[in-house]
Enzyme design. Structure first.
Site, PDB file in Angstrom:
ATOM      1  N   LYS A 183       0.900  -1.341   0.037  1.00  0.00           N
ATOM      2  CA  LYS A 183       0.292  -0.043  -0.178  1.00  0.00           C
ATOM      3  C   LYS A 183       0.732   1.049   0.027  1.00  0.00           C
ATOM      4  O   LYS A 183       1.750   1.486   0.947  1.00  0.00           O
ATOM      5  CB  LYS A 183      -0.898  -0.065   1.056  1.00  0.00           C
ATOM      6  N   LYS A 188     -14.149  -8.788  -6.327  1.00  0.00           N
ATOM      7  CA  LYS A 188     -14.479  -8.769  -4.849  1.00  0.00           C
ATOM      8  C   LYS A 188     -16.021  -8.742  -4.644  1.00  0.00           C
ATOM      9  O   LYS A 188     -16.648  -7.988  -5.013  1.00  0.00           O
ATOM     10  CB  LYS A 188     -13.806  -7.556  -4.188  1.00  0.00           C
TER      11      LYS A 188
END
Ligand code: MG
Length: 368
Positions: free
Chosen positions: A165, A265
């Protein structure tokens, strides 16, 4: 067969460690998860979980899921749970959008379908491709040294795919993170640099055209249009995630050549039914995909991983499991689990995992 009862639980899921993403703009200490059990008049019960990570990650939040389910449940009562597509259309008619609220219901319907067919869900979703899905890590934003140390720890757990990230308004800081991680990357390892919407297009172009990276960049900017602009001015493969909410968004991304891969997802898309549509579209247009959920316990992880296991290996990248980030586990040892970096799925019919109802406690509400 008829739906006789829908039970909803709310659970706060404390993270084992605070988690930061989007260059530290977004921080999380606990997730808000919603569990759904659908009972039928023939004694079968299906489970689903919806956990949109946190309320600042997507246009979705836990309380929104539960109040949306309060609208949807009365419409589903008495219907045949085998009519999964029809029930999804009925939910869309009742409440357009809000896929994150429909996801746990859709997953519970698939669980019932699998139990009824005496087949694990991956069999119903296309059949197992290989024995296991490679596990992918998720590396919180930090200093270059902190991020390299987290990757080393994930490597020791068997992960060879990492989602690091990054993002922010300080290009030299991101370049330093990327260069430190690339310098320590082992042959065969793959790192996706997940920006979580943090960059402006100009910043994305500046950083991406400065670093020599073998992996992917994910969701560099907020909108699909901004990401398309970055795609045209850079060479690294781009993965899209948060800006893709509907099937139409995926069509737009493909038509504009916005990306070479997507995250699939269920909670972001509206459940396994919608995630399977996207997965199959991705196969048709040649995308590579990480199939995993936005968050949640082993229940949410397992639903997504059944879809991952049934995705051909040439299109499948590693899957992240949320469960290692949580302090709690509602079904220890059950469901999708990583064994040295190989995620294996239960062979039991349906989802193959159910949360401990003592752990869940009192329901948020019961529709019967
Ligand atoms: Mg992402």
């Amino acid at each position: 067969m008829r739906i006789s009862r829908i039970t909803v639980w709310q659970k706060s899921l404390p993270l084992a460690e605070p988690y930061r993403l989007s260059g530290g703009r977004l921080g999380f200490e606990s997730l808000d998860s919603t569990f759904v059990r659908i009972d039928t008049d023939e004694g079968l019960a299906g489970w689903g979980e919806g956990c949109p990570w946190g309320h600042s990650y997507l246009p979705a939040f836990g309380a929104g899921a539960r109040f949306a389910i309060a609208l949807l449940a009365p419409v589903l009562q008495g219907r045949d749970p085998r009519d999964i597509d029809r029930l999804n259309r009925l939910m869309d008619l009742t409440l357009p959008g809000h896929g994150y609220a429909k996801s746990p219901i859709d997953i519970a319907l698939w669980d019932i379908a699998g139990q009824r067919a005496s087949q694990p869900l991956h069999q119903l979703l296309g059949g197992a491709e290989g024995d296991a899905v490679p596990a992918s890590s998720s590396i919180s934003t930090g200093t270059p040294e902190e991020m390299v140390a987290l990757i080393e720890a994930a490597r020791a757990e068997g992960c060879r795919t990492h989602s690091a990230k990054i993002g922010g308004s300080d290009p030299p800081a991101d370049i330093a993170r990327i260069e430190a991680i690339e310098a320590e990357r082992l042959p065969g390892e793959q790192v996706t640099y997940d920006v979580n919407r943090a960059w402006t297009p100009a910043l994305a172009v500046e950083v991406m055209n400065t670093v020599a990276v073998h992996g992917w960049f994910e969701q560099p900017c907020e909108t699909l249009e901004q990401c398309i602009r970055v795609r045209r001015l850079t060479i690294q493969p781009i993965m899209l995630d948060e800006c893709l909410l509907s099937f139409q968004d995926h069509l737009d991304a493909w038509r504009e050549g916005a990306c070479e891969g997507v995250k699939v997802k269920p909670n972001r898309l509206g459940g396994l039914s919608r995630a399977r549509q996207v997965r199959d579209f991705g196969l048709a247009v040649g995308w590579r995909m990480h199939v995993e959920d936005t968050g949640g316990t082993v229940v949410a992880d397992t639903a997504a991983l059944h879809l991952a296991l049934s995705t051909p290996e040439e299109h499948r990248l590693g899957s992240w499991l949320c469960q290692p980030h949580l302090a709690d586990d509602p079904a220890p040892g059950e469901g999708a689990r990583s064994d040295g970096g190989d995620i294996r799925l239960p062979g039991a019919p349906g989802l193959g995992v159910a949360p401990d109802e003592e752990w869940l406690g009192e329901p948020w509400t019961v529709f019967d």
